[in-house]
Structure formats: C-alpha cells, structure tokens
Design an enzyme around this catalytic site. Sequence first.
Site, mmCIF file in Angstrom:
data_model
loop_
_atom_site.group_PDB
_atom_site.id
_atom_site.type_symbol
_atom_site.label_atom_id
_atom_site.label_comp_id
_atom_site.label_asym_id
_atom_site.label_seq_id
_atom_site.Cartn_x
_atom_site.Cartn_y
_atom_site.Cartn_z
ATOM 1 N N ARG A 67 0.831 -1.220 0.000
ATOM 2 C CA ARG A 67 0.000 0.000 0.000
ATOM 3 C C ARG A 67 0.866 1.270 0.000
ATOM 4 O O ARG A 67 0.469 2.296 -0.548
ATOM 5 C CB ARG A 67 -0.893 0.030 1.245
ATOM 6 C CG ARG A 67 -2.083 -0.926 1.176
ATOM 7 C CD ARG A 67 -2.842 -0.954 2.492
ATOM 8 N NE ARG A 67 -3.992 -1.867 2.459
ATOM 9 C CZ ARG A 67 -4.587 -2.324 3.557
ATOM 10 N NH1 ARG A 67 -4.146 -1.960 4.767
ATOM 11 N NH2 ARG A 67 -5.622 -3.153 3.481
ATOM 12 N N CYS A 118 -9.588 -0.962 6.410
ATOM 13 C CA CYS A 118 -10.983 -0.541 6.637
ATOM 14 C C CYS A 118 -11.068 0.558 7.694
ATOM 15 O O CYS A 118 -11.938 1.439 7.617
ATOM 16 C CB CYS A 118 -11.846 -1.726 7.015
ATOM 17 S SG CYS A 118 -11.115 -2.820 8.227
ATOM 18 N N HIS A 159 -16.861 -0.296 12.301
ATOM 19 C CA HIS A 159 -15.772 0.377 13.028
ATOM 20 C C HIS A 159 -16.242 1.783 13.374
ATOM 21 O O HIS A 159 -16.648 2.556 12.491
ATOM 22 C CB HIS A 159 -14.522 0.465 12.163
ATOM 23 C CG HIS A 159 -13.796 -0.843 11.970
ATOM 24 N ND1 HIS A 159 -14.093 -1.998 12.654
ATOM 25 C CD2 HIS A 159 -12.766 -1.150 11.128
ATOM 26 C CE1 HIS A 159 -13.288 -2.977 12.265
ATOM 27 N NE2 HIS A 159 -12.468 -2.489 11.333
HETATM 28 C C1 2RA Z 1 -9.128 -5.163 11.482
HETATM 29 N N1 2RA Z 1 -8.738 -3.273 10.016
HETATM 30 O O1 2RA Z 1 -10.179 -4.580 11.769
HETATM 31 C C2 2RA Z 1 -8.259 -4.611 10.382
HETATM 32 C C3 2RA Z 1 -8.164 -5.524 9.193
HETATM 33 N N2 2RA Z 1 -9.417 -5.823 8.625
HETATM 34 O O2 2RA Z 1 -8.713 -6.194 12.051
#
Ligand code: 2RA
Length: 345
Positions: A111, A150, A243
């Site tokens: 990345r 994410c 999240h």
């Molecule tokens: C997590 N963002 O939430 C990282 C990878 N998907 O574990």
Amino acid sequence: MTVRAGILGATGAVGQRLIQLLEPHPEFEIAALTASEDSAGKRYDEAAKWRIDVPIPDSVAEMTVGATTPEDVPDDVDLIFSSLPSSVGEEVEPAFCEAGYIVSSNSSNARADDDVPLTIPEVNADHIDLIEVQRDERGWDGALVKNPNCSTITMVPPLAALDEAFGLDRITVSTLQAVSGAGYSGVTSMEIIDNAIPHIGGEERKMETESRKLLGEFDGAEVSWHGARVDASCNRIPTLDGHLENVWTDTEADATVEEAKEAMRSYPTLDLHSSPEQLIHVFEQPDRPQPRLDRDADNGMAIAAGGIQETDGGLQFNCLAHNTLRGAAGASVLNGELLLERGYL
Ligand code: 2RA
C-alpha cells in the site's frame, strides 16, 4: 462491458462479502474463485466451511475453486479482486500482475509503495493513474491497485472534507473496531464479550501512513504525502460489524462546527448524522443498493460522520462505517468501478 472478475481468497470473510457485492452487480460477473491448495478442486460450498451471514447464490456455490496461482485463473478474467493475508499477497499479487491481470487488492502489502495507487475513489481517484508509472517501472501488462485498511477508509473521507475546507495540521484517532475485521479468528473470538482489547497488531501504523498517502497530492508522476502528523490508537470491541472512530483534528484555518458540518454534508458518500451509530443499520437492509461511484445514489455505502465539536486546536468528530462492506470488500469493488470508469479495463 461486463467485467469478468476473479476472487483470490474467496472463502474468507472478505471473499464472501466480495461475492455478496459482485454477484448482483450490473458491471461485474464472477468468473473465477481461488483459495488455498487444500480447497482447490472442490465446489465452493464444500471449500467455504466457515461462513459469515451472507447469501451465496447456487451459481457460485457450485463453482469449482482453483488454487491461488495465475495458472488456475482463466485468461479471459479481466479483473482480480484479492483479499489475501499480506504474507501471501506480497508473493502472489505480483505474479498475477506479471501474468497480465489487473488486481484490485484489499491486502495490506504494497500500500505504501511509491508506484502503487492507494485509492478511495471519492477522495483521490486521480491517484489511479499511478498505474502508468508502475507499468513503466515494473514492465507489467497487468497492474496492482490497493484500497486502504478498513479503519483508514472510515476516517479519511470526513478528514478529506475538512482538509479541503480548512487544511489539517494534526490528526489523532482512537478506534473501536468490530471483531469481523479480524476475519475467522475475530468472529469466533466473541468470547471478548464485556472486554475491550487495546491494540490491533500493526493497525496504528497502517492508519498513520495510509491516511497521509490518501490525502496527498499526485502530480502525474508521484504522490507527495500529506504533511499532517497522524497518531492512532486502535481497540477491538465485542461488536460483530462496524468500526466506530473518534477523530481529533488541528486545523490550519479556524473552523466552526457549522462550517465543518457544511464541508462534510457536501462531501461524496458522507452521511452526516448527529449520532453516527444510526447508520450501521442501513448496511444491513436486505434491499440495500449495491456500491456505486454514483455520488448521488443512496447506495448504503456511506460513511457516517457526526458529533462534531470545536476543540482548542480545531475539531473533534465521530465516524462509522461497515468495515467489510464499505471497508474491505466494498472498497475493492469501488476501485474496480474506478478502473472501469477510467478505461483501465
Ligand atoms: C481489522 N482493520 O479490523 C483490520 C483488518 N481488517 O482487524
């Protein structure tokens, strides 16, 4: 044009979300699925032993899974979606690019590479043209395009809105991340109920570096990373999906809450909510539209932002996104749409 798509890592949590998003998508058709050597040669529904709660249509369930090598993917596949562990992706993805495939990858390897486009189409679509630099430097007929982590995707669009309006000197974020971000091992670890884990391996540095590349300037040859200092603290909490993040920004110009709301309200795919947790239920609607680059569509792939407050140095806000639908899988699909829109497919 219907894009014939292959999925690397098709039996994992993100692979299953990719199937969920690609199968009904008007511009893509699923033409190849790959997984581990052990799964090669099996029907998908036999190979994908561990399933998340997403529909897998019979047409896909009956497909034979290949091994994750270019030899096992038909030559007429136009685009590869990859969600492999980074240790596998760093070996396998270049092999697919050398074999002439274009790869839209959610895997964390590469990345930060100077010649690899790291894109969120709403934020930095022009960075996709780094493909030309990559092809010159690596001699690939294919190409490697990355979406960010994410947790990075959740905060960067609202940050981009504020950066455009006020400029950003410093960004600090604390995350509350769902267990589905950790895939199989995460979801089965719901034993963390009534607990919170104050660290997610490597997540902090991913957010700190990826956000600066995404918010950077591309001059046609290279990306100049944004100069803001970024500090992250990442926590795992016992929720399945979504999240939630608390972000503090020191702005270059003075900014009021109302000005910040206006900046976010007019930014593509941002849903300004007084309380962002309202949004998570949007993603779970069975008739939710598919992810599209169409800025005006209520595509359910929005990122919620809200709770904006003034601080001594600038602003504080909350943001929330579905980590595998808008994050991981959706982010790769939106980059697939960007590749199509920009004529790379
Ligand atoms: C997590 N963002 O939430 C990282 C990878 N998907 O574990």
